[in-house]
Design an enzyme around this catalytic site. Structure first.
Site, PDB file in Angstrom:
ATOM      1  N   TYR A 362     -20.027   5.708  -3.732  1.00 18.52           N
ATOM      2  CA  TYR A 362     -20.714   4.467  -3.334  1.00 18.52           C
ATOM      3  C   TYR A 362     -22.174   4.765  -2.735  1.00 18.52           C
ATOM      4  CZ  TYR A 362     -18.284   3.828   1.174  1.00 18.52           C
ATOM      5  OH  TYR A 362     -17.836   3.387   2.558  1.00 18.52           O
ATOM      6  N   GLU A 363     -23.014   3.463  -2.803  1.00 20.20           N
ATOM      7  CA  GLU A 363     -24.309   3.485  -2.270  1.00 20.20           C
ATOM      8  C   GLU A 363     -25.007   4.739  -2.666  1.00 20.20           C
ATOM      9  OE1 GLU A 363     -23.742   0.868   1.411  1.00 20.20           O
ATOM     10  OE2 GLU A 363     -25.270   2.342   1.490  1.00 20.20           O
TER      11      GLU A 363
END
Lengths: 382, 259, 396
Positions: A362-363
Site C-alpha cells: 500500500y501507499e
C-alpha cells in the site's frame, strides 16, 4: 542506537510507547482475530494528543514535522501495524487539506483532527486505479452551488470509521491527470455511503472499505486547492506519508526482532538455549542490522523532508521500499527462529509476518517506488 | 468540585527481593513508580472533574524526588501537586502517615472528595485510606470498583466485597479508596507533559502543617519493624524428565494419594 | 534518624545494596544517608560492622498500658452469616491467650447472628460480646467502627485480631485510628515473645518478596488483621463453657451516613476458590481464553475448581474472583496445579501453603519450579490433554 532526540521527540516516543504497552499489546491478538476496529485505542491515542503531531500549532496541533510523525508511528507499529495504520490513515487523509486547503477549510477541520475527535481518510484507489492512479473514474461535476460526485473508491483505510474523507475525482476527464481535483466529503453527506468491508490477510484491526458516491452533493467550498491540481497534491501527500509507512516497517521489524531474541534466549534444544547456536545468532544479527539500517534511513529521510520540502520524492520512496522490505524479511525470519511455535497464533510473530506484507503493497507498491527512485536518478544525472 | 488524590511513590515491588545468600534487600534496577492503585484514583478524579468541573490536587508525603511523580500526575490531568516533605516524617507507619496527610489536607482548600488507591504495593496494608477518613471524620468506602453516579453533594459507588459487591450512597464530602477495576488510567498526554514540566509543586514541611512532633515519623508510629527476612522456599521437589507421556505418567503416579 | 559511625564503617556498601529506597550511598570511606531514608532499618539489620543505628525521639508511652489484658477476636458477619476466618482467628487467639494466661473474647456484630455464640464458645472463646441489631445486617464502616471502638475502650484487650477480609481490612484501620492503636495488616504469623509478652506480628511486604516482623511496644491494644486460610481453624469442643455478653448499641452509634442501596453476589463467584480441596490454575502461558476450556476439563477430572494468575485475569480470560496471589486470594488447597504460570512471587504468596503444588510449564527456568512439589516441563497444550487421558485411564 541513540539518535539524540530533542525533548519533544523524546516525549512523543515515550507517549506512543506507553500507548503501545498499556493499550495495544493487551488486545492486539483479539483485535486481529475478531477483525475489530480499534476505536477505543484511537480514543486513547487522541487523549494523549498524538493526533495533534501532524497538525500545525495555529490549529491546535503540535506542529510536528515528518520526523515527529515517524517516531510516533514506529512506536505504535511495535504494538500493532493495524492500529498504527488506522492512526496513520487520519494523517494521510488530512494532508491534502494541510498542504492545499483554504484557510476556512483548515479552520473547519484541523482542530478536530488535532484533538482526535474526528478522524480522516484518503480516497484515491479505485478498482481500476491502483498503481496507475491516473485510471480513476470518479467524477465531480459543478452544479450551481454544489459539486456532484459519482464513483466508487476501493480499499479505503478507515472507510466507514472516519468522519472526514479527502476524495480524488476527475473534474475535467478530458485532461487526464491534469483534470483531477480533491474534495472533502463528510460522513453523512447525501449520496455518500460505505460498501463492502474487506476481510484481510493482515492489519485486520484496520478498517478497509469501499466508499460509494452516488450523486453525492457537496457544497462548493469543499474543493481542496485549485481545480485541476488534484494530482499534484496527491503526489505531495504521498511524498509526506511514505516515510510514515516506512516507520511502520521499522517498528514492526523491531517488534519481531524483540520477540525472536527473547524466544531464542528461552528456548532450549540440545540442552542449550537456541541463541547459543551460531545459525540462530547469525539470523538475529542480520535482523538487527537490517532493522537499524532501515531506521537510520527513515530518520534521515524524515529529517531531509523536514528541511528540503522541494526535493523529497526520492528520499521518501527509498525509505519506504527499504524499511518495508526489511519488515517483510525480519518478520519472516522471526517466524523461522520461533519455528513451529512461530507458526502458531499463540505467538505474535505470525501476525507480524501477515501484517508486514501490506507494507510492501500500500501507499504505492515497492515496485512503483523503485520506478520513482529510478526516474529521479535519471533526472539527477542528466 | 475540589478533589484531592493521595498518591505514593513506591519502589516497583516486583523488582525488590531479598538476596537469599546475603540476606540483603536487592534493589538493583528497581525503579520508583507511582503506586499503581493511586493511578486509578487519579484517573477517577480527573474523570469526575471532566464531568462536573473543578480542580484535582495530588498530595503525597515523601522525599523531595517524589515531586517527579506529582509532575507525572499533572501530566495525567491533575491541576496541582502538593508534596509534604520533611526528614521528621521518615519512618512513619500508617497511623503517623494518616495523621500527616490529614494535617496537610486541613491546610488545603476544602475538598468534596478524597480519593486514595486501595493500598500501596510496597506495604500492601490498605490502612492509610480508612485511617485518613477517621482523622478527617469523613464517611468512606474502601475498594470501590465503580462510580455509578456523582453529583456535587453525593456519590453512588460499588464497593467490592469478598463475595460480590455493595452499592453505596455516600454524602459528600467523603473518602474513597479504589481498586484497579474502576477505570483504565489514561496515558499522559503530550500537552499534559509540557504543562507538567513547567508546573511548580507546593512543598509543605512539618512546621507548615503544624504537626505535633510526637505524632509524625518514627516517633509517632505505634508499629515498629523488628526483623526483615526472606520467605521460606519449599523443600521437597521434583522436576520430571522425559517425554510428555513419561512425565505425565510419573506425575499421575505421584498424585495417587490425591486422586 | 539513621546514625552512621564512620569509625566502624568499612565502606563495604552492603547497606547501599540493602536499601530499597536508594537512601544510602558510600562516599569515599563512609556511608552517607540522604532524604529518601524511611528508617525501615534494612541497612541496620544488614550492616556487618554494626556501624548503623536508628535513633528515635522518645516515643510517647500510653499511660494505661498495664490495664489492657486479654485477647479479642472480631467475628465478622455479613447477611447474617459468619465468615470462616473467624474460626481461624479463634484457633490462633486461643493459643495466644493460653500463652499469655489471659481470657479470649469474641465480639460479634450483626443481625440474626445469635445462633453463632455457642460455636464461638466451642471454638475457644471464654466470653462472647454480642451486638445484635437490624442496622447491622448490612456492613457499614462507620457504625461497625464506632461500636467496635467503644467495646475495645471498655474491655481493654491487649490484642485485637480480625480477618484480613474486605470487611476487616476496611473497618479495622478506622478502629485502630480511633483508639490510637498500632495495627499490622495481613499477618501470616502471630506469636508471643516470651520475655515481655509482646505480640510479634509477621506479614509479607513488597508484594510478598520480603517478610517483616512487627511489634507495637508502646500502645495497646496490639491490633492485627490475619490473612484468611493461613491459620488452622479451631477444633470445636462442644463441652466448653463460656459467657455471652449482650451489648446494646447506642442509637447514635447505629446511625450511618452511608446508605447501602443493594448487595450483589457475583455469579462468577459461585465457587469460592478458597474453599475447595483442589485447584487447577492458569496463567499467561495459556495464551488465550480457550486455555481455560482445557483447564475446566482437567478440573472436572480432579473434582477441582479453576483459578488463575493475575496475568490471566488481567487479560480478561477469567473474572477476578478466580485470581490467586498478592492482589487476589490466598488459597491453601491440598492440590494446586499451576499451568503456564511463571510463578512470580506475587503469585507464590497466594498459593505456597498448598500441600502439593504441580507446575506445568514450558520454561524449565520458570520460578514456579522452585516452589513446585512436582514439575512437568513441556507445552501445557500437550501435557494437559495427556494428563486428562492418563487420569481417565487410572479411574478405569
Amino acid at each position: 542506537m541513540d539518535y539524540f532526540f530533542d525533548e519533544t521527540q523524546q516525549m512523543i516516543v515515550e507517549t506512543a510507547r506507553e500507548i503501545t504497552r498499556e493499550k495495544i499489546l493487551p488486545v492486539r491478538a483479539e483485535l486481529d482475530e475478531k477483525n475489530e476496529f480499534p476505536r477505543e485505542i484511537l480514543h486513547d491515542i487522541a487523549k494523549a494528543d498524538l493526533f495533534g503531531i501532524f497538525v500545525p500549532e495555529e490549529y491546535g496541533g503540535l506542529g510536528g514535522g515528518c520526523y515527529e510523525i515517524v517516531l510516533a508511528m514506529e512506536e505504535l507499529a511495535r504494538g500493532c501495524v493495524g492500529v498504527a495504520t488506522s492512526y496513520a490513515a487520519s494523517a494521510l487523509g488530512i494532508f491534502p487539506v494541510i498542504l492545499a486547503g483554504s484557510e476556512e477549510q483548515k479552520e473547519k477541520y484541523l482542530p478536530d483532527i488535532a484533538t482526535g475527535s474526528r478522524w480522516a481518510a484518503f480516497g484515491l484507489t479505485e478498482a481500476n486505479a491502483g498503481s496507475d492512479a491516473s485510471g480513476i473514474r470518479t467524477t465531480a461535476v459543478e452544479d450551481g452551488d454544489s459539486w456532484v460526485l459519482n464513483g466508487t473508491k476501493q480499499w479505503i483505510t478507515n472507510g466507514g470509521e472516519s468522519e472526514i474523507y479527502t476524495i480524488v475525482a476527475l473534474t475535467d476527464p478530458s485532461k487526464g491527470a491534469r483534470g483531477a481535483s480533491i474534495f472533502v466529503v463528510e460522513d453523512g453527506d447525501p449520496g455518500f455511503s460505505y460498501g463492502k468491508k474487506e476481510d484481510k490477510m493482515g492489519i485486520r484491526s484496520s478498517a478497509t472499505r469501499e466508499l460509494i458516491m452516488k450523486d453525492c452533493r457537496i457544497p462548493k467550498d469543499r474543493l481542496v486547492g485549485r481545480r485541476g491540481t488534484g494530482f499534484i497534491t496527491v503526489m505531495k501527500t504521498l511524498d509526506l506519508s511514505r516515510p510514515g509507512i516506512a516507520s511502520l516497517g521499522v517498528g514492526l521489524a523491531q517488534a519481531a526482532l524483540d520477540e525472536a531474541v527473547t524466544y531464542a534466549k528461552q528456548r532450549v534444544q540440545f540442552g542449550k538455549p537456541i541463541i547459543s547456536f551460531q545459525a540462530v545468532q547469525h539470523m538475529l544479527a542480520d535482523m538487527a542490522m537490517q532493522t537499524e539500517a532501515a531506521r537510520a534511513l527513515v530518520y534521515a529521510a524524515a529529517r531531509h523532508i523536514d528541511h528540503h520540502p522541494k526535493d523529497m520524492s526520492k528520499a521518501s520512496s527509498m525509505c519506504k521500499v527499504f524499511a518495508t522490505d526489511v519488515a517483510m524479511k525480519v518478520t519472516t525470519d522471526a517466524v523461522q527462529v520461533l519455528g513451529g511455535y512461530g507458526y502458531m497464533k499463540e505467538y505474535p510473530v505470525e501476525k507480524m509476518m501477515r501484517d508486514a506484507k501490506i507494507l510492501q503493497i500500500y501507499e504505492g507498491t515497492n515496485q512503483i517506488q523503485r520506478n520513482v527512485i529510478g526516474q529521479e536518478l535519471n533526472k539527477e544525472y542528466s | 468540585m475540589h478533589i484531592i488524590v493521595c498518591v505514593k511513590q513506591v519502589p516497583d515491588a516486583k523488582d525488590v527481593r531479598l538476596d537469599p545468600r546475603t540476606n540483603t534487600l536487592s534493589r538493583e534496577g528497581v525503579e520508583s513508580i507511582m503506586n499503581p492503585y493511586d493511578r486509578h484514583a487519579l484517573e477517577e478524579a480527573v474523570a469526575i472533574k471532566e464531568q462536573l468541573g473543578g480542580k484535582v490536587t495530588v498530595l503525597t508525603m515523601g522525599p523531595p524526588q517524589a515531586e517527579s511523580m506529582l509532575r507525572e500526575a499533572i501530566a495525567c490531568g491533575a491541576d496541582e501537586g502538593v508534596l509534604i516533605s520533611d526528614r521528621a516524617f521518615a519512618g512513619a507507619d500508617t497511623w503517623a502517615t494518616s495523621y500527616t496527610l490529614a494535617k496537610a489536607i486541613q491546610t488545603l482548600a476544602p475538598a468534596s472528595l478524597i480519593l486514595c488507591g486501595k493500598q500501596a504495593i510496597d506495604g500492601d496494608t490498605a490502612q492509610v485510606g480508612p485511617g485518613l477518613a477517621c482523622r478527617l471524620e469523613l464517611p468512606y468506602a474502601t475498594c470501590v470498583q465503580k462510580t455509578r453516579s456523582v453529583s456535587t453533594d453525593s456519590i453512588e459507588v460499588e464497593r467490592m466485597m469478598d463475595d460480590g459487591y455493595d452499592v453505596l450512597r455516600l454524602p459528600l464530602p467523603a473518602l474513597l479508596t479504589v481498586v484497579k477495576d474502576i477505570n483504565e488510567p489514561r496515558v499522559a498526554s503530550l500537552k499534559g507533559k509540557m504543562k507538567a514540566k513547567k508546573a511548580t509543586c507546593t512543598v509543605l514541611s512539618a512546621a507548615d502543617i503544624e504537626a505535633d512532633p510526637h505524632n509524625i515519623g518514627l516517633a509517632g508510629s505505634p508499629t515498629q519493624v523488628v526483623r526483615v527476612f526472606s520467605p521460606e522456599a519449599r523443600g521437597d521437589r521434583k522436576v520430571f524428565t522425559g517425554t510428555v507421556e513419561e512425565q505425565v505418567a510419573q506425575l499421575v503416579d505421584s498424585l495417587r494419594p490425591y486422586l | 534518624m539513621l546514625l552512621i559511625d564512620c569509625e566502624k564503617c568499612t565502606a563495604c556498601a552492603v547497606c547501599e545494596s540493602s536499601c530499597a529506597f536508594a537512601a544510602i550511598t558510600v562516599l569515599d570511606d563512609c556511608a552517607v544517608v540522604n532524604e529518601n531514608c524511611t528508617l525501615c532499618g534494612a541497612c541496620v539489620e544488614n550492616c556487618p560492622e554494626e556501624a548503623l543505628r536508628i535513633e528515635v525521639a522518645e516515643k510517647r508511652q500510653q499511660e494505661d498500658i498495664q490495664e489492657f489484658s486479654g485477647i479479642m477476636v472480631f467475628a465478622e458477619c455479613r447477611h447474617g452469616v459468619i465468615a470462616p476466618v473467624t474460626y481461624e482467628l479463634l484457633g490462633i487467639g486461643r493459643k495466644l491467650a493460653d500463652q499469655r494466661k489471659v481470657p479470649l473474647s469474641v465480639t460479634i456484630l450483626g443481625h440474626g447472628i445469635e445462633r453463632y455464640c455457642d460455636s464461638l464458645i466451642a471454638g475457644g472463646a471464654d466470653t462472647v460480646s454480642l451486638v445484635e441489631h437490624e442496622n447491622l445486617a448490612q456492613f457499614r464502616e462507620d457504625i461497625f467502627a464506632q461500636i467496635l471502638a467503644c467495646i475495645i475502650r471498655e474491655q481493654k484487650p491487649e490484642v485485637v485480631l480480625a480477618g484480613a477480609t474486605a470487611i476487616g481490612r476496611s473497618v479495622i484501620p478506622y478502629v485502630a485510628t480511633l483508639v490510637g492503636a498500632g495495627l499490622t495488616a495481613d499477618c501470616t504469623k502471630l506469636e508471643i515473645r516470651e520475655e515481655d509478652g509482646m505480640l510479634l506480628q509477621t506479614r509479607p511486604a513488597f508484594g510478598g518478596n520480603i517478610m517483616a516482623t512487627i511489634e507495637c511496644p508502646h500502645t495497646r491494644p496490639q491490633m492485627a488483621t490475619v490473612r484468611p486460610k493461613v491459620m488452622a481453624p479451631a477444633v470445636p469442643d462442644p463441652a466448653r463453657k463460656g459467657q455471652i455478653l449482650r451489648i446494646e448499641a447506642l442509637a447514635e452509634e447505629l446511625r450511618s451516613a452511608v446508605e447501602v442501596l443493594e448487595s450483589v453476589q457475583s455469579d462468577e463467584d459461585q465457587v469460592n476458590i478458597q474453599e475447595v480441596e483442589a485447584l487447577v490454575s492458569g496463567g499467561r502461558g495459556l495464551a488465550s481464553e480457550k486455555g481455560f476450556v482445557l483447564l475446566r476439563e482437567l478440573a472436572a477430572e480432579l473434582n477441582a475448581a479453576v483459578a488463575a494468575s493475575r496475568a490471566a485475569v488481567y487479560s480478561g480470560w477469567i473474572p477476578y474472583p478466580h485470581q490467586v496471589g498478592q492482589t487476589g486470594k490466598t488459597v491453601s488447597p491440598k492440590l494446586y496445579i499451576a499451568c503456564g504460570i511463571s510463578g512470580a512471587i506475587q503469585h507464590a504468596v497466594g498459593m505456597q501453603s498448598a500441600e502439593v503444588v504441580v507446575a506445568i510449564n514450558r520454561d524449565v527456568d520458570a520460578p514456579i519450579f522452585n516452589i513446585a512439589t512436582y514439575g512437568v516441563v513441556g507445552d501445557l497444550y500437550e501435557v494437559i490433554p495427556e494428563l486428562i487421558r492418563q487420569l481417565r485411564e487410572v479411574k478405569k
